[in-house]
Design a protein around this motif. Structure first.
Motif, PDB file in Angstrom:
ATOM      1  N   ALA A 147      56.306  13.838  18.371  1.00  6.51           N
ATOM      2  CA  ALA A 147      54.988  14.434  18.087  1.00  6.51           C
ATOM      3  C   ALA A 147      54.798  14.641  16.591  1.00  6.51           C
ATOM      4  N   LEU A 148      55.832  15.128  15.913  1.00  5.88           N
ATOM      5  CA  LEU A 148      55.747  15.349  14.466  1.00  5.88           C
ATOM      6  C   LEU A 148      55.593  14.022  13.733  1.00  5.88           C
ATOM      7  N   LYS A 149      56.324  13.001  14.184  1.00  7.06           N
ATOM      8  CA  LYS A 149      56.204  11.682  13.556  1.00  7.06           C
ATOM      9  C   LYS A 149      54.799  11.123  13.733  1.00  7.06           C
ATOM     10  N   ALA A 150      54.255  11.258  14.929  1.00  8.21           N
ATOM     11  CA  ALA A 150      52.921  10.730  15.204  1.00  8.21           C
ATOM     12  C   ALA A 150      51.862  11.421  14.352  1.00  8.21           C
ATOM     13  N   GLU A 151      52.009  12.737  14.168  1.00 13.58           N
ATOM     14  CA  GLU A 151      51.051  13.485  13.356  1.00 13.58           C
ATOM     15  C   GLU A 151      51.223  13.186  11.870  1.00 13.58           C
ATOM     16  N   SER A 152      52.468  12.931  11.460  1.00 14.99           N
ATOM     17  CA  SER A 152      52.755  12.725  10.042  1.00 14.99           C
ATOM     18  C   SER A 152      52.451  11.314   9.566  1.00 14.99           C
ATOM     19  N   LEU A 153      52.569  10.328  10.465  1.00 16.54           N
ATOM     20  CA  LEU A 153      52.481   8.931  10.048  1.00 16.54           C
ATOM     21  C   LEU A 153      51.183   8.585   9.313  1.00 16.54           C
ATOM     22  N   PRO A 154      49.989   8.944   9.841  1.00 15.69           N
ATOM     23  CA  PRO A 154      48.758   8.591   9.105  1.00 15.69           C
ATOM     24  C   PRO A 154      48.714   9.211   7.715  1.00 15.69           C
ATOM     25  N   TRP A 155      49.189  10.442   7.603  1.00 16.75           N
ATOM     26  CA  TRP A 155      49.184  11.116   6.300  1.00 16.75           C
ATOM     27  C   TRP A 155      50.223  10.513   5.365  1.00 16.75           C
ATOM     28  N   HIS A 156      51.354  10.113   5.917  1.00 19.00           N
ATOM     29  CA  HIS A 156      52.399   9.458   5.119  1.00 19.00           C
ATOM     30  C   HIS A 156      51.870   8.144   4.538  1.00 19.00           C
ATOM     31  N   ILE A 157      51.169   7.385   5.359  1.00 17.18           N
ATOM     32  CA  ILE A 157      50.594   6.111   4.901  1.00 17.18           C
ATOM     33  C   ILE A 157      49.511   6.362   3.860  1.00 17.18           C
ATOM     34  N   ILE A 161      49.659   5.203  -0.060  1.00 17.24           N
ATOM     35  CA  ILE A 161      48.659   4.309  -0.655  1.00 17.24           C
ATOM     36  C   ILE A 161      48.010   4.972  -1.860  1.00 17.24           C
ATOM     37  N   PHE A 162      47.719   6.266  -1.747  1.00 18.13           N
ATOM     38  CA  PHE A 162      47.117   7.009  -2.859  1.00 18.13           C
ATOM     39  C   PHE A 162      48.018   6.963  -4.096  1.00 18.13           C
ATOM     40  N   VAL A 163      49.311   7.226  -3.909  1.00 18.33           N
ATOM     41  CA  VAL A 163      50.250   7.222  -5.030  1.00 18.33           C
ATOM     42  C   VAL A 163      50.377   5.816  -5.611  1.00 18.33           C
ATOM     43  N   TYR A 164      50.383   4.814  -4.726  1.00 15.29           N
ATOM     44  CA  TYR A 164      50.533   3.440  -5.212  1.00 15.29           C
ATOM     45  C   TYR A 164      49.302   2.996  -6.007  1.00 15.29           C
ATOM     46  N   VAL A 165      48.125   3.359  -5.549  1.00 17.81           N
ATOM     47  CA  VAL A 165      46.894   3.032  -6.290  1.00 17.81           C
ATOM     48  C   VAL A 165      46.913   3.717  -7.655  1.00 17.81           C
ATOM     49  N   THR A 209      46.155  -5.020  -5.472  1.00 19.30           N
ATOM     50  CA  THR A 209      45.026  -5.234  -4.560  1.00 19.30           C
ATOM     51  C   THR A 209      45.458  -6.009  -3.325  1.00 19.30           C
ATOM     52  N   PHE A 210      46.222  -7.063  -3.512  1.00 18.26           N
ATOM     53  CA  PHE A 210      46.648  -7.865  -2.367  1.00 18.26           C
ATOM     54  C   PHE A 210      47.713  -7.163  -1.533  1.00 18.26           C
ATOM     55  N   VAL A 211      48.479  -6.270  -2.139  1.00 17.11           N
ATOM     56  CA  VAL A 211      49.381  -5.435  -1.347  1.00 17.11           C
ATOM     57  C   VAL A 211      48.557  -4.597  -0.374  1.00 17.11           C
ATOM     58  N   LEU A 212      47.481  -4.009  -0.870  1.00 13.53           N
ATOM     59  CA  LEU A 212      46.621  -3.186  -0.011  1.00 13.53           C
ATOM     60  C   LEU A 212      45.919  -4.039   1.038  1.00 13.53           C
ATOM     61  N   PHE A 213      45.464  -5.238   0.658  1.00 10.78           N
ATOM     62  CA  PHE A 213      44.856  -6.141   1.634  1.00 10.78           C
ATOM     63  C   PHE A 213      45.826  -6.445   2.763  1.00 10.78           C
ATOM     64  N   THR A 214      47.086  -6.675   2.406  1.00 14.56           N
ATOM     65  CA  THR A 214      48.102  -6.983   3.418  1.00 14.56           C
ATOM     66  C   THR A 214      48.301  -5.814   4.363  1.00 14.56           C
ATOM     67  N   VAL A 215      48.321  -4.606   3.815  1.00 14.14           N
ATOM     68  CA  VAL A 215      48.496  -3.417   4.650  1.00 14.14           C
ATOM     69  C   VAL A 215      47.368  -3.286   5.651  1.00 14.14           C
ATOM     70  N   TYR A 216      46.144  -3.419   5.196  1.00 19.37           N
ATOM     71  CA  TYR A 216      45.004  -3.201   6.091  1.00 19.37           C
ATOM     72  C   TYR A 216      44.746  -4.394   7.003  1.00 19.37           C
ATOM     73  N   ALA A 217      45.194  -5.581   6.606  1.00 22.49           N
ATOM     74  CA  ALA A 217      45.085  -6.732   7.501  1.00 22.49           C
ATOM     75  C   ALA A 217      46.015  -6.574   8.687  1.00 22.49           C
ATOM     76  N   ARG A 218      47.122  -5.868   8.491  1.00 19.55           N
ATOM     77  CA  ARG A 218      48.112  -5.645   9.549  1.00 19.55           C
ATOM     78  C   ARG A 218      47.875  -4.357  10.320  1.00 19.55           C
ATOM     79  N   LYS A 219      46.923  -3.567   9.877  1.00 19.25           N
ATOM     80  CA  LYS A 219      46.763  -2.218  10.410  1.00 19.25           C
ATOM     81  C   LYS A 219      46.585  -2.178  11.919  1.00 19.25           C
ATOM     82  N   GLU A 220      45.796  -3.119  12.453  1.00 23.11           N
ATOM     83  CA  GLU A 220      45.490  -3.091  13.884  1.00 23.11           C
ATOM     84  C   GLU A 220      46.376  -4.027  14.700  1.00 23.11           C
TER      85      GLU A 220
END
Length: 236
Positions: A147-157, A161-165, A209-220
């Motif tokens: 449960a903690l992992k599931a709640e934390s995962l979106p915020w971790h991602i 991404i925020f720090v990487y940008v 930019t392409f790192v982020l594209f890769t992340v969101y292309a794989r998101k679903e």
């Protein structure tokens, strides 16, 4: 299911841009700026360690760590280890790269932490370290409950991404700052070195930019293992 994941054209572009940016920063610091050295009477050689390690060690390896978790055809546990180790190496090299900048300033009688680039740099490396430690504790060892992992995962991602940008943006600021100093000291504004620095900055931004594209292309494309664990626990 993890084995079905395979590289995409976006992943290929990421790797190509990584090589291009790495080669360009090395050519700049070695061919135009004279090389790299931790101890030297030519203090510029000490500084040259900074852009090389921050770009190749911090940004490129950090980007590869992000992409590896989304594109490698391994089980999630294996990808977690690769993701964690690459980020650890990136963090260590980033710390060394920042230390080189401080060493250059101290030995050249230049003030530290007076620019926006330096302020952001310290903040980014601290946030990166916090993100790595949190990921280690919650998702790797000792690991939180599902449960903690599931709640934390979106915020971790999102936080990652925020720090990487921020890191990509600060790298661009750093290239601009250094080039401005060089041009003030007499470097030709339309000379080959000036163009090389600007194109290196552009390659860095495109890589991020392409790192982020890769992340969101794989998101679903991949199911969330933690979400499945939570659903299963609720059904019991």
């Amino acid at each position: 299911m993890a084995g079905a994941v395979k590289a995409t054209p976006l992943t290929f572009v990421v790797h190509v841009l990584a090589v291009v940016a790495a080669v360009m920063v090395l050519v700049w610091c070695i061919s135009f700026r004279g090389g790299l050295a931790w101890d030297s009477s030519n203090k510029g050689l000490i500084f040259n360690i900074h852009p090389v390690l921050m770009l190749i060690g911090f940004i490129i390896l950090g980007g590869e760590a992000i992409v590896s978790y989304k594109s490698l055809p391994f089980k999630k546990e294996v990808k977690k280890v690769i993701h964690l180790v690459l980020h650890a190496i990136a963090l260590i090299l980033g710390i060394v790269g920042i230390s080189a900048a401080f060493k250059f300033h101290n030995e050249s009688s230049i003030l530290n932490l007076y620019s926006l680039h330096s302020w952001l740099g310290i903040g980014i490396i601290v946030l990166y370290g916090i993100q790595w430690i949190y990921g280690l504790i919650i998702f790797f060892y000792p690991g939180g409950n599902p449960a903690l992992k599931a709640e934390s995962l979106p915020w971790h991602i999102l936080f990652g991404i925020f720090v990487y940008v921020l890191a990509i943006a600060n790298a661009a600021i750093g290239f601009l700052e250094k080039l401005t100093f060089l041009e003030t000291a007499g470097l030709a504004k339309f000379g080959p070195e000036a163009f090389l620095v600007n194109f290196t900055a552009i390659a860095t931004v495109l890589y991020g930019t392409f790192v982020l594209f890769t992340v969101y292309a794989r998101k679903e494309q991949e199911p969330d293992e933690y979400s499945y664990s939570v659903i299963e626990s609720r059904d019991v």
